[in-house]
Enzyme design. Structure first.
Site, PDB file in Angstrom:
ATOM      1  N   HIS A   1       0.834  -1.202   0.000  1.00 41.85           N
ATOM      2  CA  HIS A   1       0.000   0.000   0.000  1.00 41.85           C
ATOM      3  C   HIS A   1       0.872   1.256   0.000  1.00 41.85           C
ATOM      4  O   HIS A   1       1.942   1.287   0.616  1.00 41.85           O
ATOM      5  CB  HIS A   1      -0.902   0.028   1.234  1.00 41.85           C
ATOM      6  CG  HIS A   1      -2.028  -0.960   1.169  1.00 41.85           C
ATOM      7  ND1 HIS A   1      -3.075  -0.853   0.274  1.00 41.85           N
ATOM      8  CD2 HIS A   1      -2.289  -2.089   1.896  1.00 41.85           C
ATOM      9  CE1 HIS A   1      -3.919  -1.847   0.449  1.00 41.85           C
ATOM     10  NE2 HIS A   1      -3.467  -2.613   1.422  1.00 41.85           N
ATOM     11  N   ALA A   2       0.399   2.275  -0.700  1.00 41.63           N
ATOM     12  CA  ALA A   2       1.090   3.555  -0.675  1.00 41.63           C
ATOM     13  C   ALA A   2       1.100   4.107   0.744  1.00 41.63           C
ATOM     14  O   ALA A   2       0.143   3.928   1.507  1.00 41.63           O
ATOM     15  CB  ALA A   2       0.404   4.552  -1.614  1.00 41.63           C
TER      16      ALA A   2
END
Length: 588
Positions: free
Chosen positions: A230-231
């Site tokens: 995930h960013a």
């Protein structure tokens, strides 16, 4: 090809490094009786952040060795005094390196000159290539595929030699056939994605299967590649696509399911009851999964992935149920061409109102002590100006509604930005999620309204381009500097549009290859798509257990981590294949 490095270099134990770590050797050539130096670092992922202190460089030691994260570029700053936890741009700097490119298992020398006014950063040992494991895994996969093909060929030859009927002549469920499903399953239509009672769109099950397999892969670590995980805050990584794609395909199935139930003369009260029961089941299962580490009511996380599924499904399905309109062929050409959109005009109006209310809240109302329209992670962001403003008004509403102890305690931003607890599946973010599901519902209505392949493909392409352009305009085609950045944590409007655009594109490709050209039967993903809820709950419950997960040694390379993740993903697909062959399909 195996991401290997020798164990010792200059007496340093390289095998003691974690994945994506390197050694930094700081060497002083100044007078030992001089002042201590202080090393500050800044990750390239931390937007508009100050440098953070990581190490004191003692005047009594010529060499100071430390481990440093090498996953992304890092800024290095040396000061001759301790300025506290953070170093800002107005501090006097001895030397600085912005966005230094370090690598896994590399050794780097940072030399401080005699006059302490200049520094030199050199590579003492080259890092390993962290992408070589992809080649290794590809070779392993090809070998495994060849062995399976040879084994099947040998089995067929042996059967022919024994005068048995060849397997190819035996009846088997084909890619386009509909496996029998228990008619008592009231949610059959939502998962079978039928256009007619005897016609099945294999691309929908394949789409869902791709999403669940990708979810298992990224939830298991994704090989520890930063662009798969995930960013941290803004941005769009591979893991950020999974959840919205599931919501999208759920929305696609809503009108198909409703039409199927109406055609079977299911009473309206029963349809509405089914919607409510399914929504409650999703929420309760999600709540139970949140208690896996101990059901302590004092800090139980209330919301989560399945909880948001349940809420969004209930709102969109109920709205579609009450506003559903039967197809009426119009004589107006414009109405005929856009029949799938005009059929949902009442629903578009209500969803539009929900979206406008959401935008008004996040843009106009500031959280206490925070600026208006703040979409940042708080903590160190904006040079530590608003440390308690994680998520802006979205985070404040969630904390006020549920209490900080009932939110997700380990968001990605907490470790990079030193941010507060923040729940990426919190209650306020359900509002834009409803739009996400509704965009999928619009796709499902397109499938029902137009029977020709060209009509469907054209509309999928137009929606993908239109939504993608809207997302680009909102985020200014940049990661951090647009009006509304693409942000999974906040479930921002630009994120909704961007992921829905990619969902339309993926469905277009699957539909064209599988249902139009029939060049692919969707395997192996179609098996997972038929039992997505089983795989989701199963991989969550058995996340740390054998035989799905294992550890051999230190497991500090991308190769070993990726092999473990792939094993876990393939094993769950084998389980899905077993259920498929046994004609067992489980739905809520």
């Amino acid at each position: 090809m195996i991401e290997y490095t020798e164990r010792f270099f200059r007496g340093l134990d390289l095998w003691s490094l974690a994945v994506d770590e390197a050694f930094l050797n700081v060497t002083r050539f100044t007078n030992p009786s001089g002042n201590d130096y202080y090393l500050y670092t800044l990750s390239a992922e931390c937007d508009k952040c100050p440098y953070t202190k990581v190490q004191r460089i003692s005047a009594e030691k010529k060499h100071t060795v430390l481990k440093i994260d090498a996953a992304r570029p890092v800024g290095l700053r040396l000061l001759d005094r301790d300025v506290g936890k953070y170093s800002f741009d107005n501090d006097t700097v001895l030397c600085q390196f912005s966005n230094a490119q370090l690598g896994e298992f590399g050794v780097y020398d940072l030399s401080i000159a005699q006059d302490a006014g200049s520094c030199k950063l050199e590579t003492a040992k080259e890092p390993v290539n962290i992408y070589l494991p992809f080649l290794t895994i590809a070779i392993i996969a090809l070998v495994a595929f060849a062995i399976v093909r040879l084994a099947r060929y040998g089995l067929q030859r042996s059967r022919l030699g024994g005068f048995q009927q060849p397997p190819s002549s035996r009846p088997e469920t084909g890619a386009g056939d509909t496996p029998p499903v228990d008619e008592s399953d009231k949610q059959e239509a939502a998962t079978s994605a039928q256009v007619t009672p005897k016609k099945r769109l294999q691309s929908l099950d394949t789409f869902r299967g791709i999403a669940i397999m990708l979810m298992i892969f990224v939830n298991s670590g994704g090989g520890h590649y930063w662009w798969i995980e995930h960013a941290t805050w803004n941005g769009l990584h591979v893991a950020d696509l999974v959840f919205p794609w599931f919501l999208f395909i759920m929305g696609v199935c809503v009108p198909i399911s409703l039409r199927g139930q109406i055609n079977r003369n299911v009473p309206r009260r029963m349809i509405l009851s089914n919607i409510a029961v399914r929504s409650v089941k999703l929420f309760v299962i999600g709540l139970c999964l949140n208690s896996m580490n101990g059901p302590s009511m004092a800090n139980l996380r209330i919301f989560g992935v399945l909880q948001r599924f349940g809420i969004a499904y209930f709102v969109v399905s109920t709205l579609h149920f009450f506003c559903h309109e039967q197809t009426v062929q119009s004589q107006n050409r414009l109405l005929r061409v856009n029949e799938d959109i005009f059929r949902l005009k009442k629903q578009w109006f209500i969803i539009g109102l929900i979206t406008v209310v959401y935008l008004a809240v996040i843009i106009i109302l500031p959280a206490p002590g925070c600026p208006r329209a703040y979409f940042g992670p708080g903590g160190k962001h904006l040079l530590n100006a608003f440390p308690n403003c994680t998520g802006g008004i979205t985070g404040y509403i969630d904390r006020f509604t549920l209490g900080i102890t009932h939110l997700y305690q380990h968001p990605t931003a907490r470790y990079v930005y030193e941010a507060m607890p923040f729940d990426p599946e919190g209650p306020f973010g359900c509002l834009p999620t409803i739009l996400q599901v509704f965009l999928g519902l619009q796709c499902g209505c397109t499938i029902l309204a137009f029977a020709e392949h060209r009509q469907r493909l054209t509309r999928f392409a137009i929606w993908s381009a239109f939504l993608g352009l809207g997302a680009g305009i909102l985020c200014g085609f940049s990661k951090n500097d647009g009006w509304i950045p693409v942000n999974k944590n906040l479930w921002s409007l630009s994120y909704v549009l961007a992921t829905a655009s990619l969902a339309y594109l993926l469905l277009l490709l699957c539909y064209y290859v599988i249902d139009v050209k029939r060049a692919w039967n969707g395997r192996p993903f179609v098996y997972a798509g038929m039992n997505a809820i089983v795989l989701y709950v199963g991989h969550t419950v058995f996340h740390k257990m054998l035989p799905w997960h294992w550890r051999i040694g230190t497991m500090n390379t991308h190769l070993m981590l990726t092999l473990e993740v792939l094993w876990n993903t393939v094993l769950w697909n084998v389980i899905a294949l077993y259920l498929y062959k046994r004609k067992k399909f489980y739905n809520l």
